[in-house]
Write a protein that holds these residues in place. Structure first.
Motif, PDB file in Angstrom:
ATOM      1  N   GLY A  23      -3.886  -5.595   1.108  1.00  0.00           N
ATOM      2  CA  GLY A  23      -2.734  -5.342   0.255  1.00  0.00           C
ATOM      3  C   GLY A  23      -3.119  -5.208  -1.205  1.00  0.00           C
ATOM      4  O   GLY A  23      -2.621  -4.323  -1.914  1.00  0.00           O
TER       5      GLY A  23
ATOM      6  N   ALA B 257       0.805  -1.216   0.000  1.00  0.00           N
ATOM      7  CA  ALA B 257       0.000   0.000   0.000  1.00  0.00           C
ATOM      8  C   ALA B 257       0.837   1.265   0.000  1.00  0.00           C
ATOM      9  O   ALA B 257       0.393   2.316  -0.482  1.00  0.00           O
ATOM     10  CB  ALA B 257      -0.928   0.008   1.210  1.00  0.00           C
ATOM     11  N   THR B 258       2.076   1.189   0.518  1.00  0.00           N
ATOM     12  CA  THR B 258       2.896   2.396   0.650  1.00  0.00           C
ATOM     13  C   THR B 258       4.141   2.383  -0.225  1.00  0.00           C
ATOM     14  O   THR B 258       4.668   3.449  -0.548  1.00  0.00           O
ATOM     15  CB  THR B 258       3.348   2.587   2.108  1.00  0.00           C
ATOM     16  OG1 THR B 258       4.229   1.511   2.479  1.00  0.00           O
ATOM     17  CG2 THR B 258       2.147   2.600   3.049  1.00  0.00           C
TER      18      THR B 258
ATOM     19  N   ARG C 121      -2.415   2.556  -6.090  1.00  0.00           N
ATOM     20  CA  ARG C 121      -1.194   3.362  -6.073  1.00  0.00           C
ATOM     21  C   ARG C 121      -0.754   3.758  -7.461  1.00  0.00           C
ATOM     22  O   ARG C 121      -0.940   3.015  -8.430  1.00  0.00           O
ATOM     23  CB  ARG C 121      -0.068   2.591  -5.388  1.00  0.00           C
ATOM     24  CG  ARG C 121      -0.244   2.510  -3.874  1.00  0.00           C
ATOM     25  CD  ARG C 121       0.934   1.865  -3.224  1.00  0.00           C
ATOM     26  NE  ARG C 121       2.166   2.499  -3.656  1.00  0.00           N
ATOM     27  CZ  ARG C 121       3.286   1.853  -3.947  1.00  0.00           C
ATOM     28  NH1 ARG C 121       3.333   0.547  -3.843  1.00  0.00           N
ATOM     29  NH2 ARG C 121       4.354   2.507  -4.316  1.00  0.00           N
TER      30      ARG C 121
ATOM     31  N   TRP D 211      -6.027  -4.261  -2.374  1.00  0.00           N
ATOM     32  CA  TRP D 211      -6.744  -2.986  -2.498  1.00  0.00           C
ATOM     33  C   TRP D 211      -5.778  -1.805  -2.511  1.00  0.00           C
ATOM     34  O   TRP D 211      -5.877  -0.900  -3.343  1.00  0.00           O
ATOM     35  CB  TRP D 211      -7.725  -2.858  -1.326  1.00  0.00           C
ATOM     36  CG  TRP D 211      -8.475  -1.556  -1.309  1.00  0.00           C
ATOM     37  CD1 TRP D 211      -9.596  -1.239  -2.007  1.00  0.00           C
ATOM     38  CD2 TRP D 211      -8.144  -0.389  -0.537  1.00  0.00           C
ATOM     39  NE1 TRP D 211      -9.989   0.048  -1.731  1.00  0.00           N
ATOM     40  CE2 TRP D 211      -9.112   0.590  -0.833  1.00  0.00           C
ATOM     41  CE3 TRP D 211      -7.127  -0.097   0.363  1.00  0.00           C
ATOM     42  CZ2 TRP D 211      -9.093   1.852  -0.241  1.00  0.00           C
ATOM     43  CZ3 TRP D 211      -7.111   1.160   0.952  1.00  0.00           C
ATOM     44  CH2 TRP D 211      -8.081   2.120   0.653  1.00  0.00           C
ATOM     45  N   GLY D 212      -4.827  -1.795  -1.596  1.00  0.00           N
ATOM     46  CA  GLY D 212      -3.882  -0.683  -1.528  1.00  0.00           C
ATOM     47  C   GLY D 212      -2.959  -0.628  -2.732  1.00  0.00           C
ATOM     48  O   GLY D 212      -2.682   0.462  -3.263  1.00  0.00           O
TER      49      GLY D 212
END
Length: 266
Positions: free
Chosen positions: A255, A183-184, A262, A257-258
């Protein structure tokens, strides 16, 4: 091979898995070799009984008897050392599953293959499951084989149950790292957050019986699902395993979904 992301991930880990396996086998051998010198020492059980309650709750399983093979392994290996080793592996692999590809600038190559982002993450999660299960299996085989060498007789079904529960425990924290990393895009953040959660949930599980305001949330700790039912002596707890599996699947879904939302450019 880029379309078989899980297989490529395991292939890239082949040397690391050999090293991890050798280390685990060595650790188990160390504890097994110590058994003949401690099995006839009642003073060890007395020492455990005299330990401060908080320390005993954190590092010694309740009801475990050091004079028995199962109690010795539960206290010396399965309460702390084995979970610590495999959690480090699972968190490391989970945090770099996606974020590591970005750090090494290989994410564009991976995304250029005819696979969707969801497929990539799901196959990375599969590689995490297979790698963690492989190391847990190596731990179990080492316990049975090396225990036989030193007259450390352990129930095979109990060892199997303990390793399945250990796999579930490690996958929960590996799933946290996977979800945050996907996600990040920051592997360090994923590792740090997962490590912090390991410490917090370990303390909650260990101190829950002694701290009134922690007791209601103790059962939420992955460590409770791992050890509270004493799988080495009593076998598998399917409700506890279900909690671990569902938690991991939810984290994988987070995970996916994120990662899907991105922007990977730049």
């Amino acid at each position: 091979m880029l379309t078989d992301v899980w297989r490529k991930s395991l292939y890239d880990q082949r040397r690391a898995l050999v090293g991890w396996t050798a280390s685990i086998v060595g650790v188990v051998l160390l504890y097994a070799a110590m058994w003949p010198s401690v099995r006839n020492q009642p003073s060890l059980s007395d020492f455990l009984d005299k330990m401060p309650e908080a320390f005993r709750s954190l590092f010694a399983s309740a009801g475990a008897d050091m004079s028995t093979p199962a109690g010795y392994i539960q206290i010396e290996l399965l309460s702390f050392m084995a979970p610590a080793l495999l959690i480090v592996y699972a968190v490391g692999q989970g945090s770099t599953a996606i974020a590591g590809e970005e750090d090494h600038h290989t994410i564009d190559l991976l995304m250029g293959a005819p696979v969707s982002r969801a497929t990539v993450l799901l196959q990375k999660a599969l590689a995490l499951v297979l790698g963690t299960a492989f190391l847990a299996a190596a731990t179990g085989l080492a316990l049975v084989a090396e225990g036989w060498l030193f007259d450390l007789s352990l129930p095979v079904r109990g060892v199997l149950a303990a390793m399945v529960h250990l796999t579930g425990l490690c996958l929960v924290f590996g799933g946290v790292a996977l979800a945050i990393g996907a996600a990040t895009g920051h592997a360090g953040l994923a590792r740090g957050a997962a490590a912090a959660l390991v410490v917090v949930t370990y303390l909650v599980n260990g101190l829950g019986p002694m701290v009134s305001w922690l007791e209601p949330v103790q059962k939420l700790s992955p460590f409770y699902q791992y050890s509270a039912h004493d799988p080495l002596r009593t076998g598998m707890s399917y409700p506890a395993l279900l909690v671990s599996v569902v938690t991991f699947l939810v984290l994988v879904a987070v995970g996916v979904w994120g990662f899907a939302r991105r922007d990977l450019r730049g």
